[in-house]
Scaffold this motif. Structure first.
Motif, PDB file in Angstrom:
ATOM      1  N   GLU A 195      37.584  57.088  39.094  1.00  0.00           N
ATOM      2  CA  GLU A 195      37.482  57.334  38.004  1.00  0.00           C
ATOM      3  C   GLU A 195      36.854  55.449  38.628  1.00  0.00           C
ATOM      4  N   ALA A 196      35.447  54.760  38.047  1.00  0.00           N
ATOM      5  CA  ALA A 196      35.502  53.290  38.064  1.00  0.00           C
ATOM      6  C   ALA A 196      35.908  52.441  36.705  1.00  0.00           C
ATOM      7  N   MET A 197      36.053  51.776  36.009  1.00  0.00           N
ATOM      8  CA  MET A 197      36.308  51.443  34.774  1.00  0.00           C
ATOM      9  C   MET A 197      35.999  49.573  34.742  1.00  0.00           C
ATOM     10  N   THR A 198      35.197  49.542  34.028  1.00  0.00           N
ATOM     11  CA  THR A 198      35.588  47.523  33.904  1.00  0.00           C
ATOM     12  C   THR A 198      36.384  47.137  33.188  1.00  0.00           C
ATOM     13  N   VAL A 199      36.737  45.898  33.771  1.00  0.00           N
ATOM     14  CA  VAL A 199      37.874  45.046  33.222  1.00  0.00           C
ATOM     15  C   VAL A 199      37.900  45.140  30.929  1.00  0.00           C
ATOM     16  N   GLN A 200      36.506  45.137  31.014  1.00  0.00           N
ATOM     17  CA  GLN A 200      36.242  45.254  29.087  1.00  0.00           C
ATOM     18  C   GLN A 200      36.261  46.142  28.375  1.00  0.00           C
ATOM     19  N   TYR A 201      35.919  47.616  29.343  1.00  0.00           N
ATOM     20  CA  TYR A 201      36.311  48.799  28.756  1.00  0.00           C
ATOM     21  C   TYR A 201      37.612  48.847  28.344  1.00  0.00           C
ATOM     22  N   LEU A 202      38.303  48.886  29.813  1.00  0.00           N
ATOM     23  CA  LEU A 202      39.894  48.191  29.386  1.00  0.00           C
ATOM     24  C   LEU A 202      41.112  47.891  28.472  1.00  0.00           C
ATOM     25  N   LEU A 203      40.169  46.951  28.120  1.00  0.00           N
ATOM     26  CA  LEU A 203      40.733  46.004  27.469  1.00  0.00           C
ATOM     27  C   LEU A 203      40.354  46.215  25.636  1.00  0.00           C
ATOM     28  N   GLU A 204      39.093  47.883  25.576  1.00  0.00           N
ATOM     29  CA  GLU A 204      38.922  48.162  24.535  1.00  0.00           C
ATOM     30  C   GLU A 204      40.213  49.405  24.294  1.00  0.00           C
ATOM     31  N   GLY A 205      40.347  49.513  25.151  1.00  0.00           N
ATOM     32  CA  GLY A 205      41.072  51.187  25.750  1.00  0.00           C
ATOM     33  C   GLY A 205      42.403  50.372  25.531  1.00  0.00           C
ATOM     34  N   LEU A 206      42.996  48.752  25.379  1.00  0.00           N
ATOM     35  CA  LEU A 206      43.917  48.811  25.216  1.00  0.00           C
ATOM     36  C   LEU A 206      44.022  48.611  23.809  1.00  0.00           C
ATOM     37  N   MET A 207      43.222  47.077  23.087  1.00  0.00           N
ATOM     38  CA  MET A 207      43.814  47.399  22.230  1.00  0.00           C
ATOM     39  C   MET A 207      42.972  48.225  20.675  1.00  0.00           C
ATOM     40  N   ASP A 240      47.963  53.657  29.472  1.00  0.00           N
ATOM     41  CA  ASP A 240      47.762  53.964  31.283  1.00  0.00           C
ATOM     42  C   ASP A 240      46.635  52.382  30.596  1.00  0.00           C
ATOM     43  N   ALA A 241      46.102  51.951  29.790  1.00  0.00           N
ATOM     44  CA  ALA A 241      45.517  51.208  29.848  1.00  0.00           C
ATOM     45  C   ALA A 241      45.586  49.758  30.418  1.00  0.00           C
ATOM     46  N   ALA A 242      47.274  49.455  29.369  1.00  0.00           N
ATOM     47  CA  ALA A 242      47.643  48.122  29.831  1.00  0.00           C
ATOM     48  C   ALA A 242      48.928  47.941  31.280  1.00  0.00           C
ATOM     49  N   GLN A 243      48.562  49.201  31.824  1.00  0.00           N
ATOM     50  CA  GLN A 243      49.082  49.776  32.560  1.00  0.00           C
ATOM     51  C   GLN A 243      48.340  49.093  33.726  1.00  0.00           C
ATOM     52  N   ALA A 244      47.171  49.757  33.896  1.00  0.00           N
ATOM     53  CA  ALA A 244      45.907  49.628  34.570  1.00  0.00           C
ATOM     54  C   ALA A 244      45.533  47.796  34.927  1.00  0.00           C
ATOM     55  N   LEU A 245      45.097  47.451  33.732  1.00  0.00           N
ATOM     56  CA  LEU A 245      45.600  46.046  33.935  1.00  0.00           C
ATOM     57  C   LEU A 245      45.926  45.119  34.340  1.00  0.00           C
ATOM     58  N   ALA A 246      47.579  45.220  34.725  1.00  0.00           N
ATOM     59  CA  ALA A 246      48.654  45.032  34.867  1.00  0.00           C
ATOM     60  C   ALA A 246      48.366  44.689  36.151  1.00  0.00           C
ATOM     61  N   VAL A 247      48.074  45.544  37.237  1.00  0.00           N
ATOM     62  CA  VAL A 247      47.661  46.017  38.688  1.00  0.00           C
ATOM     63  C   VAL A 247      46.428  45.443  38.899  1.00  0.00           C
ATOM     64  N   ILE A 248      45.239  45.113  37.911  1.00  0.00           N
ATOM     65  CA  ILE A 248      44.480  44.585  38.397  1.00  0.00           C
ATOM     66  C   ILE A 248      44.493  42.506  38.011  1.00  0.00           C
ATOM     67  N   VAL A 249      46.013  42.780  37.187  1.00  0.00           N
ATOM     68  CA  VAL A 249      45.817  41.193  37.202  1.00  0.00           C
ATOM     69  C   VAL A 249      46.796  40.336  38.200  1.00  0.00           C
ATOM     70  N   CYS A 250      47.667  40.589  38.456  1.00  0.00           N
ATOM     71  CA  CYS A 250      48.850  41.204  38.967  1.00  0.00           C
ATOM     72  C   CYS A 250      49.111  41.696  40.438  1.00  0.00           C
ATOM     73  N   GLY A 251      48.545  42.567  40.225  1.00  0.00           N
ATOM     74  CA  GLY A 251      48.753  43.665  41.913  1.00  0.00           C
ATOM     75  C   GLY A 251      49.774  44.365  41.403  1.00  0.00           C
ATOM     76  N   SER A 295      50.530  57.311  23.963  1.00  0.00           N
ATOM     77  CA  SER A 295      49.422  56.887  23.443  1.00  0.00           C
ATOM     78  C   SER A 295      48.361  56.795  24.498  1.00  0.00           C
ATOM     79  N   SER A 296      47.272  57.610  25.162  1.00  0.00           N
ATOM     80  CA  SER A 296      46.354  57.111  26.541  1.00  0.00           C
ATOM     81  C   SER A 296      45.041  57.101  26.127  1.00  0.00           C
ATOM     82  N   MET A 297      44.882  56.467  26.796  1.00  0.00           N
ATOM     83  CA  MET A 297      43.106  56.166  26.714  1.00  0.00           C
ATOM     84  C   MET A 297      42.062  57.558  28.200  1.00  0.00           C
ATOM     85  N   GLN A 298      43.304  58.255  28.520  1.00  0.00           N
ATOM     86  CA  GLN A 298      43.097  59.586  28.894  1.00  0.00           C
ATOM     87  C   GLN A 298      42.299  58.783  30.873  1.00  0.00           C
ATOM     88  N   LEU A 299      42.573  57.968  31.290  1.00  0.00           N
ATOM     89  CA  LEU A 299      42.279  57.475  32.422  1.00  0.00           C
ATOM     90  C   LEU A 299      41.658  58.650  33.369  1.00  0.00           C
TER      91      LEU A 299
END
Length: 251
Positions: free
Chosen positions: A200-212, A218-229, A192-196
């Motif tokens: 492209e630039a994405m806000t944290v809120q938009y990534l959370l919506e794509g996650l849940m 792809d949203a989960a992995q992007a947030l993992a990199v944003i939160v912890c590097g 499953s994917s939100m087609q990132l």
């Protein structure tokens, strides 16, 4: 002598009158001044032919009228397609109603995964637990201590750690981040994917919506990199949070 002369004169006058009157008589009969008897005979024959033709035409008209009457009685008009009479229509509708069979009512299908008393029916290798969060009562369980792949329940933990990072002020809900190659690395093609898209630039809120909502890997992995590097550091934080919550069987 005088008598003979008078008689002769009268006879001559009569003959002269007869000769003069014959063309007049012929004209009155045939409409011509011809005194020829053959012409008179021909005109008479023509008249008789016309009478015969008129008789024939009258016969044809009568036959046509008879045929038209027959056609009207049979419900058809010459030169047009036959139309069905009301009686025929009613018989057709009656026959269609007679042959139509009512469709059987569909019986409500039973859920094969629910047994008596509303309890779910699971396969032997499946695991489940249902807990009333208000009082802690376990309402249903099967293989509840068996370790299985958590699948998308990991995204609930991902969202929790992201919201905690927002509460600590490490990131902002409206902050925009560029999608980098490591955010999309090693993702399954059929997942499953939100087609990132990279760059492209994405806000944290938009990534959370794509996650849940979209359950985007792809949203989960992007947030993992944003939160912890990076992903491994984020996974370590997830395991620490599971121990903190008392999830002894979760890793």
């Amino acid at each position: 002598m005088k008598f003979k002369r008078i008689f002769s004169a009268i006879l001559i006058l009569l003959m002269s009158a007869a000769i003069c009157l014959s063309p007049v008589l012929i004209y009155s009969e045939n409409g011509t001044f011809s005194s020829d008897s053959s012409t008179v005979r021909t005109n008479k024959e023509d008249n008789s032919d016309e009478e015969d033709n008129s008789d024939t035409n009258s016969d044809v008209k009568s036959d046509k009228k008879t045929n038209d009457d027959d056609d009207r009685e049979s419900g058809t008009i010459r030169g047009s397609k036959p139309t069905s009479t009301p009686a025929a229509k009613s018989s057709k509708s009656a026959s269609s109603k007679a042959t139509a069979t009512p469709e059987p009512k569909a019986e409500p299908t039973k859920n094969p995964r629910v047994g008596d008393g509303g309890k779910p029916i699971l396969a032997e290798q499946e695991a489940a637990i249902l807990v009333n969060c208000l009082n802690g009562e376990v309402m249903f369980e099967q293989n509840s201590d068996k370790q299985i792949y958590p699948a998308s329940t990991t995204k609930i933990m991902t969202a929790l750690l992201t919201l905690e990072a927002i509460d600590r002020g490490e990131i902002n809900l409206n902050s925009a981040f560029l999608i980098t190659p490591d955010m999309l690395e090693d993702l399954p093609a059929d997942g499953s994917s939100m087609q990132l898209k990279e760059g492209e630039a994405m806000t944290v809120q938009y990534l959370l919506e794509g996650l849940m909502v979209e359950s985007g890997n792809d949203a989960a992995q992007a947030l993992a990199v944003i939160v912890c590097g990076d992903v491994p550091t984020f996974v370590e934080r997830m395991n620490n949070k599971a121990e903190e919550l008392g999830l002894s069987g979760t890793h």
